[in-house]
Every structure is written in C-alpha cells, then in structure tokens.
Design an enzyme around this catalytic site. Structure first.
Site, PDB file in Angstrom:
ATOM      1  N   HIS A 203     -19.835 -24.055  15.574  1.00  0.00           N
ATOM      2  CA  HIS A 203     -19.344 -23.014  14.672  1.00  0.00           C
ATOM      3  C   HIS A 203     -17.926 -22.682  15.075  1.00  0.00           C
ATOM      4  O   HIS A 203     -17.650 -22.421  16.248  1.00  0.00           O
ATOM      5  CB  HIS A 203     -20.218 -21.762  14.760  1.00  0.00           C
ATOM      6  CG  HIS A 203     -19.635 -20.603  14.013  1.00  0.00           C
ATOM      7  ND1 HIS A 203     -19.370 -20.650  12.668  1.00  0.00           N
ATOM      8  CD2 HIS A 203     -19.227 -19.374  14.437  1.00  0.00           C
ATOM      9  CE1 HIS A 203     -18.832 -19.498  12.283  1.00  0.00           C
ATOM     10  NE2 HIS A 203     -18.740 -18.714  13.339  1.00  0.00           N
TER      11      HIS A 203
ATOM     12  N   GLU B  40     -23.219 -14.587  17.176  1.00  0.00           N
ATOM     13  CA  GLU B  40     -23.606 -15.513  16.115  1.00  0.00           C
ATOM     14  C   GLU B  40     -24.491 -16.678  16.580  1.00  0.00           C
ATOM     15  O   GLU B  40     -24.532 -17.726  15.934  1.00  0.00           O
ATOM     16  CB  GLU B  40     -22.342 -16.035  15.417  1.00  0.00           C
ATOM     17  CG  GLU B  40     -21.553 -14.910  14.748  1.00  0.00           C
ATOM     18  CD  GLU B  40     -20.547 -15.453  13.756  1.00  0.00           C
ATOM     19  OE1 GLU B  40     -20.744 -15.227  12.551  1.00  0.00           O
ATOM     20  OE2 GLU B  40     -19.585 -16.095  14.193  1.00  0.00           O
TER      21      GLU B  40
END
Lengths: 235, 235, 235, 235
Positions: free
Chosen positions: C85, C66
């Site tokens: 994140h 990601e």
C-alpha cells in the site's frame, strides 16, 4: 570563478555555456574563461579579450567558439558589465515556439517586459550550425537584443546581460524557475498574470540598492549559493 | 566501461539497457558486456559476439537477451561502429503515440530529420513479450531503422547507432533533454521549429571534425562526464 | 526489510506506506512492520497479524492504522502472497480523475489490462478521513480489487498485490515510471498504444520464470537495487 | 530551528521564506529568525517581535523585510500560533492564474475548501515591488486570508498558518505534492475530485488528536524528517 560554480550548481550552466565580465579598468576589454565546463573553471583559466572577440596579450589557449556573443554586446551596450550565454533546458521550449517568455515572479524582474527571439536562420540562412561563431553573428544577435537584457536563441539557448555580475547571476539563477512556473501556468485555467512594467521597475530599483555588497538580502542569497558550492568565505 | 558509467549517470541507461562497439580489427564481431546493469559494468565483463548474436570463444557467461539488436544492425550497416539500446523514460512517450521525435536542439543533430517507429506487433503479432529475443526480431528492427541513426521501439525504448562510441554517447546524453524540450514545447503557443536538414548536416559535419580525440569542445564534455562518474584520466 | 528500503529509495514508499508478506507456513497470518517509515524499518520491527488485522502473540507495539488493507486482501485472495500500500505521487492524479491507468511499458505488465478505482465515499459516505481504518473498509477495498492485482484509491494512493515479494516489488518500482510516461503521452498527438492482454500474459509468463531466484535478469535488477540502498549481499 | 531545516530540505523554503511561532507566554509577541536562509538558521538567530512587526528588546539585527506578514496575522487571528511565508515553486502557477488551489490529498486537509488569492495590485496599485514591506500591506493580506489557513500571493508565493508549528509544517511539507498532483490531474480526462468539507474536517479532527506529541503517526513523519536533516534526537 564563483559565478561559474554557482550557475553550474543551479543547472543554468552545464558543460557548455559561459559568463564574462567587462574589464573595470578598460571598457574595451572583457574577461572570459578559456574553453572549459563552468563547474571546472578556476582563477587561472580566465582570459582577456577585445571587443572583436580576439584574445589579448598573445594568449594562445583555446577560447570558447562563441566568445563573439560577449564581444558584440559589450561593443553595442556601454551600460552592460556582464554577459551570460547558456543553454538552460527550461528556456529552450520558449526558443522554438512563439510562446512569450514573460517575468511572472519578482526575482527575474531584470529581464524586462519583453524578451526578443533571435533565429540565426533569419540573417544567415538555413545551413549554419547554429553557433555564434563570427563577430558578424554576434553583431546580429546584439542588434536583436537591442536595449533589452535578455534574448532567446532558437534551438540553442539564451544570452542575458546586466550592470554587474551579481545582478546578472541573481536573475539567471531564477530563470529556470520562472520558465517552469510559466509552463505550468499555461496548463491552468484563466489568463496568466505577468508582472507589470511599473512593478518590474520598482523591484529592479529596490534590487539595485539592495544588491550592493552590503545589503542583507543580497548577501543572504549569495552566501547560501557560495556555501552550496563549497566556497564559503571566498568571492 | 566509461561509456556505460556515463550513460548510467545521465539516466540514459538504468538497470536494463546496453551499449556495444564493433571490433576495430574484425568487422564481423562486436563487444558487449555480459548481462549486468550499466553502472556495474567493469573491464572484465566485456564479451565478444558474432553478427548472429552468438558469443564467441566459447564464452558461457550469461549475455543480454537483446544482444540480437546489436548483431543485426552491425550486419546491416557497415558504417555503424557503435550501437546503443536503452529504455530512457523521456523517450518512451514518443514510442506509444504518433508524436514525431524531432531534433530541436543542436546537440542531437545526429539523429537526423526522421526517427522511424518500430512496433514488434506489426511483424510478430500480438503475443510477444516485446523483447528483441531472436535474430529475426533484430533483422526486422534493423530493416525499420534503415539508413537512419535512431529507431523508436513501442512501449520499450529506442536503439541508436553511430560511427563511433564518442559520437553515439554524445548524442545519447542529450536525447532526454531534447525529449523534455519537445514535450514542453507541445504545450505552448505556435508551431514547434525543428532543426532543418541543412542545419543538422552542418552541425554533424562540424561535430565530425570537432569530435576527434583532440578537439577542445569534444574533450570538454567528455572530461566533465568522466569526472562526474569518478573516472578522471581514465578512458 | 530489503523490500522496504528499495521501495523507499525509488520513491514508491515515503514516510507513510507499507509492504507485507503472507506467512509461508501459515496462510492465515501475515508479516508487516510496526508503524515506521519504510526507510527506517529493520528486522526487529516486523509484527505478525491475523486476517482480521489483529496483532498476534500479544504484540502490543503500535501497528499501522491501515493494516486492514493487507488482512482483507489475504483473506479474499489465496493466490496473493504480498500486499503493498503506497501513496506514490505519480499515481495520485489517476485516482482523482477518470483517466485510465494502463500499462504502456512492459515492466508493469503484472498490473493487467484494467486497474479499478475505489472511492471510500461510495460505500462509507462523505465524512470519512479516507483511511482504511476498519476491517469493513478493507473488505470493501478487496471487493473492488476483485481478481485484479492493483486498485487505485481516490485522493489517497493505491494498493497492489502479487504472488511474491520479488514480483510485487519489481512491478511497484516501475509504476511511477509508467505513470509519468502515460501523463506525457496524454499531451502528445494521437491515441496512446497500451500493452495488449496477450502481450501482458506473455511478459508475465516469461517473468514468472525469469524472476525465480536464479534467473540472471531478475538478479540483475535486484542486485542493483540492493547496492543502491547499501545492502549488497543481504536479502 | 528544526522547522526551518525540515522545510528547506523539502524544498518548501529556499533562500527566501520564513516561519514564525507566537510566544506561548505572551500572545502579543512572536519569534522569527533574523534575515537568514532557512537552511542556515540556528538557535541564536531567533528574534522577538511585537504585533506591529517591530523587533523587541532593542534587538538591532537585520530582520526579514516581510516580518509584517507574521505580525498582522497574529494580530488578526488569536487562534493562530504559527505563520509560514514561502515562495514554493509548485504553488506559484496557482498565484498567477485563476486555477483554484484545492486539497486533493488528505495530507493537506488543513488548507480547507477554499484558498483565497491576494494581489498586492488590488489594494496598493501597479507600482509596488510585490513585497509585504509595511504593516498596512500585512493587514490587507490578513484581511484576504480572513478565517482561512492559507492565502496565495500573486507572482510571489503563499502564506499559511495553523494552531501549532507541527501542524503548519506537516501541511506545508505536502503542499508541493498537492500542487503537482493537481497540475497533472488538470491534463487528464474527467473532472478533478477534490476532498469534501466533511472529509477535511474528519481528517483534521483525527490529525488534531494524532498530531499531539505522543501519537505514533505524527512522530513517524517528524522523526523521518529530523533524520533527513541530521537532527535525530533534537527538537
């Protein structure tokens, strides 16, 4: 001593709260620690009391104020050999509302279908300090307990009892768990399915046999708990 | 120092939050740590302040921004000898709703029947940073506190006070517990039964005596807490 | 490295989740660890990426799938110097319901008045694996983020960003706390009072100054966090 | 052994609960520890059973009472190579209400869209002790499980299964998290958005590849978990 340490480790007992055992050789006496936090109780701290809650053998060490809980229950219930009084946080919400405390998991089958609720205000008015500090308080609590094995005490905690230390401790260790599961279930869809009387009897019957000192299942839990508090091999 | 460590261990104080004591020899002064996390406070970190919140004796170490909470309460309340300000998580939900924070367990009887709620927005408008960063803020908070022993601060935390460090700490250690029990009770059937004024008076009266330095019950809890933070034998 | 360890200790990052920093010397590049659990990241694990999410300098170590989250936000938001994140448990319930995630305590003022909610299903259909695994996913997320500093990701977690690592970490450490307080407040009487835009601006303005490397308040929290992860004295 | 230790560390297994693996060389046999708490299982404690639940090779050590869960599922489901039975607290509320246990986070995609609920009362009446203590109980449970990969057991716990130990453990570690998120979401505004069947298939498909022994993502979590239980480098 092991029972005190295990219950402290599992968060059932904290600085305040105590467990006792009837004298196996004299039904009119019971053993209970002097006034100490459960995690600090050692062999030398155990005192002996009569069923009025008075220390025997001229022992002048400071006892727990609430020793009368134990005295009154041993007096009223010949079948009881262990009494536990605690202020376990997860149980407290059930003591200040009308939510029934029901067994929904098998490990607490010993509490039975109904757990009565005692409020010191009912018998002794609105100006007590909530403590069971006289033998009269103790007898009133024992009357509400009746033939059950657990009684909730409003704004204070609970008292439970059983035929042996192992049975009483094994159930008590799982009480916070049963309380948390019940609380969560209350917030979900549909009615809560509690254990039935027949299931409880079946579990308690099996447990009765299983919890003898030699059953693998009982030893499995007890040994893990001893290891957790650093008492492997001890009793 | 012990008070800081105990409160940090019990999750009442975290990186931010502080406890002070009035100077026993000078009612116009109080002791409070320099700007440090509670778990890191040592003997050498204590500063002395006057009741305007100014450091005394030309001490130029960085103080807590919110020392004005302490100064204003000592000025307004001669009966108070200890002030605690904290951001304890379990209390916060009560500061942002209209849910009353009531004593439902005996160990927090000292908070009394009513705990007022202070919102800095009411007196100082919508553009503050929420901190009690001036003596005017402190006086406004002290006015809302009035004769009570605890005041909620919206989106921020609470301030409590008492006649001694031991009393204030003993109550504070149990505040998160009282809050969790109340929250759980809110989700159950039936009205919540709080302690009555007479019960609180009775508990606090007894505690007043019991919490003298020699009472076994007070020592029991305090000794356990000291042991937990590695300060056995220390004060 | 310190940021990874602190966030893991506070339960914000677990085995999955990552934090990056824009290269202070090259606005078109950012630093991010190779694919490792946050608590295990060391200095030698940091890789350098361009704003398409490709590793630079021919670095062939396995990156996080990601990384495109970071790349797309640095590309869209020149004011952002840190991106985080995470899959923090307390935030997840807000990602699968329509409950607004609002700042109710001052320590998370940086998240602003509104936190948008992103559902990968909206732009990419019902058969994704929920991961931001392409730069197109990243750009769509960055578009929903817009000028805000935090975006919820349905069934997955959240992404937050800020002007510095210290600001982003300081806010992130308090996000679980804000979420728990909000959840508890939802179960209480009365509407929930959130922080106002003016209060947030005031707190963030003060914090902006306070969180410079020499402010006592910023150092106080940061030093405690370093001590907790055994990195006293390190950066 | 590693699987037992990891699941105990994450609170999935406690004193009671067990995980087994089908014998890779003989589909008619499976491995399961003798009756021990998961955190105490060592290499030498593993026993071998047939699909009736009988110990093989004349092994007379005390087995788990509920080995029949494993035997019946391996018999009914050739695709299953790992079976886990646990009493994880966070799952229990879903077993005593009608609240559906749905996957809302991607890490539990393997549980599928529907998780059936088994009540021993339905097939065996109101006087059992709730344990799966005969092969008939096991077969009834396996029938309710059907082609699913997880089944709730009323007032008792759950059983899950999968194509490998790694897949089953990876999902199980996240079950408490999914349960807590669902419980919190129930108390918030708006309907709860669960994962769709297509998303689950997509995640499980990816995971299938990713969770091979050499994928970085699978290794990342597994290595962290091994480190947490002090088994770095071990399998």
């Amino acid at each position: 001593m092991a029972a005190n340490r295990i219950l402290a480790h599992h968060g059932v007992l904290n600085a305040y709260g105590h467990i006792s055992a009837r004298d196996p050789d004299d039904a009119e006496a019971f053993y209970l620690s002097r006034s100490l936090s459960a995690s600090q109780v050692g062999e030398g701290d155990i005192m002996r009391f009569d069923l009025e809650g008075d220390a025997m053998a001229d022992d002048r060490r400071a006892p727990y104020v609430e020793r009368f809980i134990h005295a009154a229950i041993y007096a009223a219930r010949p079948d009881v050999h262990c009494v536990l009084h605690a202020h376990t946080e997860e149980i407290l919400p059930f003591t200040i509302t009308s939510e029934p405390f029901r067994a929904v998991i098998r490990s607490v089958s010993d509490i039975g279908v109904e757990v009565p609720r005692w409020d010191i205000r009912t018998g002794f008015g609105d100006a007590t300090n909530l403590l069971v500090s006289t033998i009269e308080h103790g007898r009133d609590l024992a009357a509400t307990l009746g033939g059950h094995s657990m009684v909730l005490m409003r704004g204070h905690g609970f008292t439970s009892c059983g035929p042996s230390v192992l049975r009483t401790v094994s159930t008590a260790v799982n009480l916070p768990r049963n309380a948390r599961v019940l609380l969560a279930a209350r917030q979900m869809r549909g009615p809560v399915v509690a254990m039935s009387a027949a299931e409880m009897a079946s579990v308690s019957g099996v447990s009765g046999r299983d919890l003898g000192p030699d059953s693998p299942a009982a030893r499995r839990g007890w040994n893990l708990w001893l290891a957790e508090v650093g008492l492997d091999g001890a009793e």
